[in-house]
Structure formats: C-alpha cells, structure tokens
Write a protein that holds these residues in place. Structure first.
Motif, short mmCIF file in Angstrom:
data_model
loop_
_atom_site.label_atom_id
_atom_site.label_comp_id
_atom_site.label_asym_id
_atom_site.label_seq_id
_atom_site.Cartn_x
_atom_site.Cartn_y
_atom_site.Cartn_z
N ARG A 95 0.83 -1.21 0.00
CA ARG A 95 0.00 0.00 0.00
C ARG A 95 0.86 1.26 0.00
O ARG A 95 0.56 2.25 -0.68
N TRP A 113 2.22 1.76 -3.45
CA TRP A 113 1.16 2.20 -4.37
C TRP A 113 0.84 3.69 -4.18
O TRP A 113 0.63 4.42 -5.16
N THR A 114 0.82 4.14 -2.96
CA THR A 114 0.44 5.54 -2.71
C THR A 114 1.62 6.50 -2.85
O THR A 114 1.43 7.66 -3.24
N GLN A 115 2.86 6.04 -2.56
CA GLN A 115 4.00 6.93 -2.56
C GLN A 115 4.88 6.82 -3.80
O GLN A 115 5.56 7.78 -4.16
N ARG A 142 3.86 5.36 -7.11
CA ARG A 142 2.97 4.76 -8.11
C ARG A 142 3.67 4.55 -9.46
O ARG A 142 3.47 3.53 -10.11
#
Length: 615
Positions: free
Chosen positions: A142, A145-147, A149
């Motif tokens: 996660r 994915w958020t930091q 991408r």
C-alpha cells in the motif's frame, strides 16, 4: 461480510464466503471497482484441497483486523485455480519474476489493469524465519502504491513485456520426432530413475526430496513404440508402479493414490487425492498388467469421487475433523474400522470438464480390458452428466459445475481435448456412436479457426481485455496440457477412422513443440506419447458381437492402439457416420477384425485363429 462467493461453482470460493474479507470472484467487476477506487488488486489463488491455503485462510482471511486492512486498501479477488486454469497459469508466470518458490496459495498484487507488480505464496500471520507477515506485506504494498505509483506501474509493465517476449520467442514448428529421437528422450528420462526406491529423482536427491507420480512421463515410457527400441522403459514403469502401490502413497483401504510423497521412499504422503492423478494411474496400472491396482483405483474413483449426479469430483481433502480439531492425514492413518467412526475428509465436488474426460477414458479402457461393465457404466454416467451440466446457455462447454451451478469460466483447450479423448474411448468400449460424434464435434470446434488450435470463444475474457499474457509454453505436468490433450483426441478419432485430417492435426500439434519436447521429456510426457503413436503404424481391433462370449473376452485383453466392441448394427452406424474403420465389418457373430500396418487381416471367428494371428 460478503455474499459474492456464496453461489459460486467452486467449493473453495464458497468456503470463503463468510470471511470478513470483501472478496470478489474473478471477473471484470472487481477490476472496475479497483479502477473506480484507484487501489491495487489482491489476487489470491488456491484450491479446496490445498493445505497451506487453509492455513493462510485461518490465520489471515478469517482475522477481522487483517480483513479491515485488506478491504480498506485493496480490492480482493479469490480464484479457484482449478476453475480458472488460464488465470492461474498467467499469474504463475508473472509471479516467477518475484519468487522462485512458486506454488499455492499464490498471492499476487496487481494494478487495476490486472498487471502484476509483486507476488509471493504463503505469508504467515506473524513474521518468522525471515518471512514477512501478511499484514507487513499489505502495508508495504500500500505504501508503494500511494507513494511510488510510477515505479509500481513501470514494474508491472516490465513484467508484461518480459512475458510477451517469452511467448513470442517460443520455438518454431519442427519435424515430428522419429523413433531414434523418441528413444533418446526416453533414455534421458530413464537416467533420472531412482533405482533404490523407484520413480524419478534429481541427481543428489536426499531422503527429504519429494516424489511425484509423474503420470504423463510414465505413459510415454509405456508407449508400445518404445518396447523394441528401449525395452528397459517398461521395466522402469513397472518398478515405479510397484513402489508407489506398495508404499503409503497408496491408500490401503480404498485403493486411491495420494498427491505425492514428501520423502524419496514414497512415505509421508501429502494426503490430498486428485482425480487427475488417479485417472492417470489407472491407465498406468492397466498397461502394466497390474489388475489389482487398477481395480483399486477404479474403486476409489467410483466409491469416493463419483457424485450423485454422475460426474467425478475434483479431489478429496487432506484434512478432516478428529476429536474436534482439524487433522491432516489422521483419517487415512486408520484402518477401515477406525475410519467408520470418523467423518471422512471433504470432497471438492466441483465437476471439472477435462478432468472428467480423463476419468471417463481410463474407466472405459479398464472396463473393456478387464471385462467389467460396472466400470464402463460409471464412465457412461459421468459422460452424460458432464455433457448435460457443463454447458452454458450459448451451448459452449464450461470449465466446471457444482450442484447444477455452471461456472462462468469458459472451457479450456485442455477441457475440449481431454473430454473428446474420453468420449472416443467410451464410444469404442460401448459401441455407442453418439459419443464418437460428440468427440469429433469437440475437436472440430478447436480446429475450426485460423492459426493454432484454440478453445471456442477464446481465452479468459478478463485476461484478454487487459492484455495479460499467459505462460510462454504449455507443458505436461501432472496431466496433459491443452495441446497434448487435443493431439491425443485427434489421434483417437483417426484410429476410429474419422479421416486423415485428424492425424494431420495431431502431427501439427506435436510439431509445434517437437524441438523442445524430446530434450525435456519430464515436462512433455503426454505430447511425446502422441509422437510415439504417430511414429509407427497403428494396431486396431474391431470386435463384432452381440453378447458375452469367449472370443470377445479374449479379444478385450489384447493390448492395441484401439479396441472397439460393437454390434453389427452399431458397426453399420459408425460407417454411415464417416468412421471408415467400421466399413465392411459385418459377418458372423462373434468376429474379430485385426488391422495392422494399415491393412486388416482375414476376420477371425474362433479362439484358435485369434491365437494363430499372434495374440
């Protein structure tokens, strides 16, 4: 809670229906939801008799805190690898970029476009042995994915590009292997024989090295074409079968074989029991002349795996409940009396189309050879069930069904080939033309397009829509691959006299892998068996009879490429339907027509003449 899995055509999915994880079944809806939420996808692949799948489910998927993290940051998809083999193969190929220890449960993280960017297998609930916990993995994925991408997308694109390159680099068609090449392939395999314990093992194997039955390889080594050029091949198979049948790998109570042994001497089995392994080993035992083992395996198939509707279940679990606890193998450690007081391990009642085809063919051949109509009746019952239940509203085959719920998963090339092969064998054993005609229709459906043979309707629609490539090449692992299964079915139709185009189809399928198969016999046993059949003239026996008699009984025991037992009326029906082998096969009853080297000898009407012809 989720109810999306409750009505699935898979016991494995149904078992997860009450998890706190908000599971989706495989399909476009899950990826659409991931795109809407802009979150990655967790694709969890397993099957109902997988022990470590059960463990991970208990540790993580049934845990509310883990489920909360998963639901908040991901869209979770649960896949039964037996229901969606194309999906399983595609993501196994992708997972190989991240781990060398492939297996199940398979845990894949993908973009909303279905492209894998990280994968592993079992993750424990707590970190141990250098392995991160599942919740740590969720947090790391996660965060990436958020930091980061862009990096994630680049990784996903690189994996897809590498897989596509591997597919494009698959070997070009080559000439059919001749007997010399097939003999060399057989000797390559024989070099790996474990002469101490039977079967095959790599060089330097220790007692802790697992052992598998490797049925496709055993069937190649049993090919009649090898008998004269590699006579030791038959002896090797016989030693392997004796070792397996006398070891704990085979259940002493009901005759079924377990999936594999965790030790080199065939002890300490992994206790799940698969339809595919047992159907294949029935054929191995039959051709080895081990009638006792063959009858035991047939008994297991019918008494344990055959379902009330007629189809054969996919597998039986390794675990059962004993004294209020889940126990792996404890049930099988008891004798018949000890088992009688226990609930047996659960059966995965999913009716897989191709796997039933394997069992149908094996039971039909066993019933014919052993003169046992009960086995043929069981094969017929299964065939009728599959042809009725495993068909969608568009009249195309589906991969599986469960409790009259048909799976949305399309049938694969493996399904079409294995079912057609089973139906061809059943037609020969029963004399019922309808099975041969249906087998021909199934093979024709796979040969009707342009380019390489393929299952009608194409591959998995979600993989196709997202451009996710499958595995680079098909191989025969514990059962025949799709191309091998279709080649075998086409060859069976040719033996029945359906026409030269079916022999040509079988040859083309072998030629597509003819360069790599002889060099890797362990991975291409089923294909090499077809190649061995193509390398020599066939031996066909047509028996015209109306009732049980000594001549028919003797003819049934003869080992041939094809033995067909029909009435005079059935022979005429086969001939009228385009199966040329049966043309002119009339006369007194009983009569045996012995066809070799593309010529039929004079018909035989008595046992002495049958013996004089070399039987």
């Amino acid at each position: 809670m989720t109810s999306r899995l409750a009505a699935a055509a898979s016991p494995y999915l149904r078992a997860h229906a009450d998890n706190p994880v908000a599971w989706y079944p495989w399909g476009a809806e899950a990826f659409d939801e991931a795109a809407r939420r802009e979150v990655p996808v967790l694709i969890s692949i397993g099957y109902s008799t997988c022990h470590w799948c059960h463990v991970m489910a208990r540790e993580s998927f049934e845990d509310p805190d883990t489920a909360r993290e998963l639901n908040n940051g991901f869209v979770a998809i649960k896949v039964d690898r037996e229901e969606h083999p194309d999906v399983d193969e595609a993501y196994l190929a992708a997972a190989s970029a991240f781990t060398r220890n492939l297996g199940w449960p398979l845990t894949v993280f993908a973009t909303p476009e279905g492209r894998a960017f990280f994968a592993g297998t079992y993750f424990p609930s707590e970190p141990r042995g250098g392995m991160a916990s599942f919740r740590q993995v969720l947090a790391a994925v996660r965060e990436a994915w958020t930091q980061r991408r862009d990096e994630v997308q680049q990784t996903a694109d690189a994996v897809v590009e590498a897989l596509q390159t591997a597919r494009d680099a698959a070997s070009a068609p080559s000439a059919l292997p001749d007997l010399d090449a097939l003999a060399a392939a057989a000797r390559t395999a024989l070099a790996r024989e474990d002469r101490e314990y039977g079967g095959f093992a790599p060089a330097g194997a220790t007692m802790a090295t697992p052992k598998f039955p490797t049925v496709p390889l055993l069937r190649f080594l049993q090919a009649p074409a090898l008998a004269d050029v590699v006579p030791e091949a038959t002896a090797t198979v016989d030693r392997a079968l004796r070792a397996m049948a006398s070891a704990p790998l085979r259940d002493a109570v009901d005759g079924g074989f377990f999936r594999y042994a965790t030790r080199r001497d065939w002890t300490v089995p992994h206790y799940e029991r698969m339809l595919t392994d047992n159907a294949g080993l029935l054929d191995v035992a039959l051709d080895a002349g081990d009638d006792e083992t063959a009858r035991g395996v047939a008994r297991f198939l019918i008494d344990v795996l055959q379902q009330p509707g007629g189809g054969f279940a996919a597998a039986q679990d390794s675990e059962s409940w004993i004294d209020g606890q889940r126990d792996e193998g404890g049930y099988y450690a008891r004798d018949a009396a000890g088992r009688a007081v226990l609930q047996p391990p659960a059966v995965d009642g999913k009716i897989v189309t191709g796997w039933n085809g394997l069992a149908i063919g094996a039971l039909a051949r066993a019933g014919l050879r052993l003169d046992d109509e009960h086995l043929i009746d069981a094969a017929r019952w299964a065939a009728d069930a599959v042809l009725e239940a495993n068909v969608g509203p568009d009249s195309l085959l589906r991969r599986a069904s469960l409790d009259e719920v048909v799976s949305p998963a399309p049938a694969t090339l493996e399904d079409y080939g294995l079912l057609a092969g089973g139906l061809a064998a059943l037609a020969a054993a029963t004399g019922e033309l309808a099975y041969a005609v249906r087998a021909r229709e199934l093979v024709d459906a796979c040969l009707s397009g342009h380019g390489a043979p393929s299952a009608p309707g194409g591959g998995d629609p979600v993989l196709t829509a997202h451009g996710v490539p499958g595995a680079a090449s098909a191989s025969d692992g514990d059962r025949p691959s799709g191309p091998s299964a279709l080649a075998d079915a086409a060859f069976a139709l040719w033996l029945l006299g359906a026409g030269e185009r079916y022999r040509q189809a079988a040859a083309s399928l072998v030629e597509a892998r003819a360069e790599q198969a002889p060099a890797e016999p362990t991975a291409h046993g089923a294909l090499l068996r077809v190649a061995a059949q193509l390398a020599v003239p066939p031996h066909q026996l047509v028996v015209i009879t109306t009732a049980g008699d000594a001549l028919t009984a003797a003819a049934r025991r003869i080992r041939t490429d094809l033995t067909a037992v029909v009435t005079p009326q059935q022979a005429r029906a086969f001939a009228a339907a385009g199966f040329a082998l049966f043309e002119g096969k009339i006369g007194e009853v009983p009569t045996v027509y012995d066809c070799r080297d593309f010529a039929c000898r004079l018909p035989v009407t008595d046992l002495r003449s049958l013996s004089e012809q070399g039987h």
